[in-house]
Design an enzyme around this catalytic site. Sequence first.
Site, PDB file in Angstrom:
ATOM      1  N   GLU A 276       0.819  -1.377   0.169  1.00  0.00           N
ATOM      2  CA  GLU A 276       0.436  -0.143   0.245  1.00  0.00           C
ATOM      3  C   GLU A 276       0.591   1.149   0.280  1.00  0.00           C
ATOM      4  O   GLU A 276       0.696   2.737   0.772  1.00  0.00           O
ATOM      5  CB  GLU A 276      -0.520   0.056   1.449  1.00  0.00           C
ATOM      6  CG  GLU A 276      -1.973  -1.284   0.973  1.00  0.00           C
ATOM      7  CD  GLU A 276      -2.881  -1.089   2.246  1.00  0.00           C
ATOM      8  OE1 GLU A 276      -2.990   0.392   2.994  1.00  0.00           O
ATOM      9  OE2 GLU A 276      -4.440  -1.829   1.936  1.00  0.00           O
TER      10      GLU A 276
ATOM     11  N   ASN B  42      -5.660  -6.174  -0.933  1.00  0.00           N
ATOM     12  CA  ASN B  42      -5.248  -6.385   0.339  1.00  0.00           C
ATOM     13  C   ASN B  42      -7.114  -5.702  -0.325  1.00  0.00           C
ATOM     14  O   ASN B  42      -7.171  -4.065  -0.208  1.00  0.00           O
ATOM     15  CB  ASN B  42      -5.425  -5.033   0.992  1.00  0.00           C
ATOM     16  CG  ASN B  42      -3.430  -5.168   1.444  1.00  0.00           C
ATOM     17  OD1 ASN B  42      -3.045  -6.461   1.039  1.00  0.00           O
ATOM     18  ND2 ASN B  42      -3.089  -4.320   1.997  1.00  0.00           N
TER      19      ASN B  42
ATOM     20  N   TRP C 152      -6.196 -10.465   7.287  1.00  0.00           N
ATOM     21  CA  TRP C 152      -5.841  -9.346   8.166  1.00  0.00           C
ATOM     22  C   TRP C 152      -6.636  -9.313   9.703  1.00  0.00           C
ATOM     23  O   TRP C 152      -7.913  -9.034   9.684  1.00  0.00           O
ATOM     24  CB  TRP C 152      -5.725  -8.278   7.820  1.00  0.00           C
ATOM     25  CG  TRP C 152      -5.519  -7.010   8.353  1.00  0.00           C
ATOM     26  CD1 TRP C 152      -5.733  -5.794   9.147  1.00  0.00           C
ATOM     27  CD2 TRP C 152      -3.805  -6.931   8.405  1.00  0.00           C
ATOM     28  NE1 TRP C 152      -4.807  -5.170   9.730  1.00  0.00           N
ATOM     29  CE2 TRP C 152      -3.248  -5.295   9.339  1.00  0.00           C
ATOM     30  CE3 TRP C 152      -3.245  -7.928   7.482  1.00  0.00           C
ATOM     31  CZ2 TRP C 152      -2.599  -5.610   9.015  1.00  0.00           C
ATOM     32  CZ3 TRP C 152      -1.433  -6.900   8.271  1.00  0.00           C
ATOM     33  CH2 TRP C 152      -1.487  -5.557   8.805  1.00  0.00           C
TER      34      TRP C 152
END
Length: 903
Positions: A453, A525, A612
């Site tokens: 990210e 993600n 996560w």
Amino acid sequence: MRVSNITLLGLVSTAAMALVAIPASAGTSPTSAQSSVEASGPRQIVSLASGWRFRFGGDAAGVTNPAFDDSSWERIDLPHTWNRMGEYQLTRSPQSNLEQGIGWYRLAVTAPSRAKGQRQLIQFDGVGAIAEIWVNGERVGGHAGAFSTFRFDITDQLRAGASNLIVVKADNSKPAPGSSTADVIPLGGDFFVHGGLYRGVSLITVDAAQFDTLDHGGPGLYISTPQVTDAAASVALLARLRNAGPGRRKLTVKTQILDADGAVVARDSAPAALTANGTLELRRSLTIAQPQLWQGRENPYLYKVVSELVERGRVVDRVEQPLGVRTFAFDPDKGFILNGKPTRLHGASRHQDRQGKGWALTPEDHAQDMAIMAEMGVNTVRHAHYQHAQEWSRLADETGMVVKAELPFVHQSAFGDAPPSPALIANARQQLLELIRQNYNHPSIMIWSVGNEIDIGAAIDALRKGAKGPPAQSRDMLIELNALAQAEDPSRPTAYADCCEATGSPLSLPGAQVLNDVTDMVGLNRYFGWYYGKPGDAATALAALHAKYPGRAVALTEYGAGGALTQHTDNPLGGPVNANGRPHPEAFQAWVHEETWKVLKKQEYLSATWIWNMFDFASNSREEGEAIDLNDKGLVSYDRTVRKDAFYFYKASWSKEPVLHLTGRRYVDRAYPVMDVRAYSNAATASLTVNGRDAGTVACPDHICVWPGVALKTGDNAVTATASAGGEPLSDTVSWKAPDAAAGLHIRVGSLTGLTTADGARFGSDTFFTGGTVPELRMGARGKVAENNVVGTSDPELYASYREGSFSYALPLPNGRWFVTLHMFEPDAAKAPNRRFNVAANGRTMLPKFNPAQAAGGVLKAVKRTFPVRVSDGKLTLQFTAADGDALVSAISISPDIGNTPR
């Protein structure tokens, strides 16, 4: 497709052997080190774990001087960090410590003696985040990066056999333009960089001729298996040798490979001539006949490689490494293949902190974390978002986990509009070399992640500027790091974890650089059902990106939801979640995981999926759920004492161990006397009793067992589920306290949580409904829901949410007479003149063509309407039907008709 026939070795610390106490003379500090030593073999490793003095901040003048008086400093042992953060409460306690800056450490130690021609080095296993070291007042070096092992040769500064002073400056200042950490990755991220000597420190005494101790903190011995068949495995050995002495050395490198029982299965010998103060790379090849394979969780078989540097019959240095023989591939369409066998990789990410300790973990802490993950049925671990401790990676080798190891290139590559600085790029390259060299030999590690990210910081800044800020300029840096990783280790694929492309979230900005086409693998993600969309959307979104990047394996590198242990909902579909704030009901987290895994398990092309997160972890940007300074997406609590419901869903789905777990056990004081009871199990069916009465047997599709509409008696209830899995009888019991059904029902419509009104009425969260929609939350600053602006009521929060459209409620009630009170308001001035809807009770119209604004005398004004009903079959159906506009209601109260004023 990148295919690896490499076999890699787990790095073994020789300090793991038996330790013997070393006396330390009194130095300049009143307390000398109580060190321990491992003297097995030619190297001597002295652990410097105790006797340190510590001070955070303060004037640095004279601190490195041996004459400086540190007697007033705190006495500490390693591992140590001054930071403590993350608590299950809404505000920080005095025990929290989020200080960032400089911490000073001083240690008086008696150094071991050394023979002629030996060198002495100091090794740091991890210092957050920048370190400078002095020995006897002389600076010997510095290191930038919080996660890597690093060493300095201090032979010239250290007085062997005498007292010495070691001083360490540890700096975890917050990265900002002009700060000491401005050119050190990570510049940001959803985790906190703890300061201090949070891993071990040791002194190494080694011959000047050695397996290179200065090779980026690596072992100096690197091993691969370029060819593996059932008949034989070829083992390629690269020894990086160093001669730190002034004379030429003629040596022999002797290598043996031992099987798990200690029998020699291969051996080799080769000459090695080292020039004065020179280095040498020696490459050799060995063969293991009929090798046993490292087969992940099924059979993590390990050999051991012992390489010795021999001079005239004397062993001058030795390195031992475990060896796991395996081949692997990440196929774009077939997923992960281990030793020719397709293997579904399903696991979780792990951060290295825990409550009360921060990053200062013990070997026992690492072992407990691994045991918990293994218990859940995990077969792969993502190291978030940096190099983890060698103890942890060795456990992954031994447990059979497939690992994605990561570089801390996270969140952003620069401040503001600037491109990455040359110094930052150089630091990232250094940390990447350290990551690969130090972990090259772990058979568990099969992916190098070179970024996570890295554009999200710029995207957040752009949104703050009204989406007018420049896009991140991180692509070139990512390309450079990817090329370095591929050159350093061609045997493993590279990966990048992307946050935003094609998610439809506000962070998916137009004009953003494409990053998913840089690395060998695409990592995504994605938080469907949490930050955006619905859980089921993951299938379509992932398939679209799989099609966009053909030839690249795809992995879901993050997914999940927050879960608070003390926040509950009666129905996770009752309203929107406040993902960036409060509350985070535990049942909502479980629902997101249930629904997401239903679609993920069908995507055969996915190489891996990582939840996560495995454990709640510290993040000073978070005020969410029931906690402060915690990201609560973990499946296990920060202190590892509580497994959330979602943990047991995955245990039932992934583990071979028989599982039966009733959910909602922490929601003891129930809002309603009727509920759907849920359990997770890998049994085919499960049975339920309530207070000893049979409540039925149900099937458990997708490992989820549901008993709908179970009635509880007033007060305490004992609810027991039973099943049989693998021939083993299973049982689980919970205790729930239910309200009196005769007292009626109070529903907070459109909300995941309930509330208690000013007059003491308890409203449960929204449930018993069919149809309708609930508007998104009205958000204020820092993830907080904006205060409700409805007037004309003593309970404005009762009007903070609503359901609209055409919908109905099927309310379980005892037979008899009741009063129904509907709480309503008009939220939209534009719709106010024309909004009219009908409300019926059991088919009889009670409110025809109702206009809430007209009834209340304006918009955003509370209005209530009450009418009597009779229930004769144990259920009251309320129908809200759109007429000239959508129906809506904010709360529903059902009170018994016993002559009292209805609420």
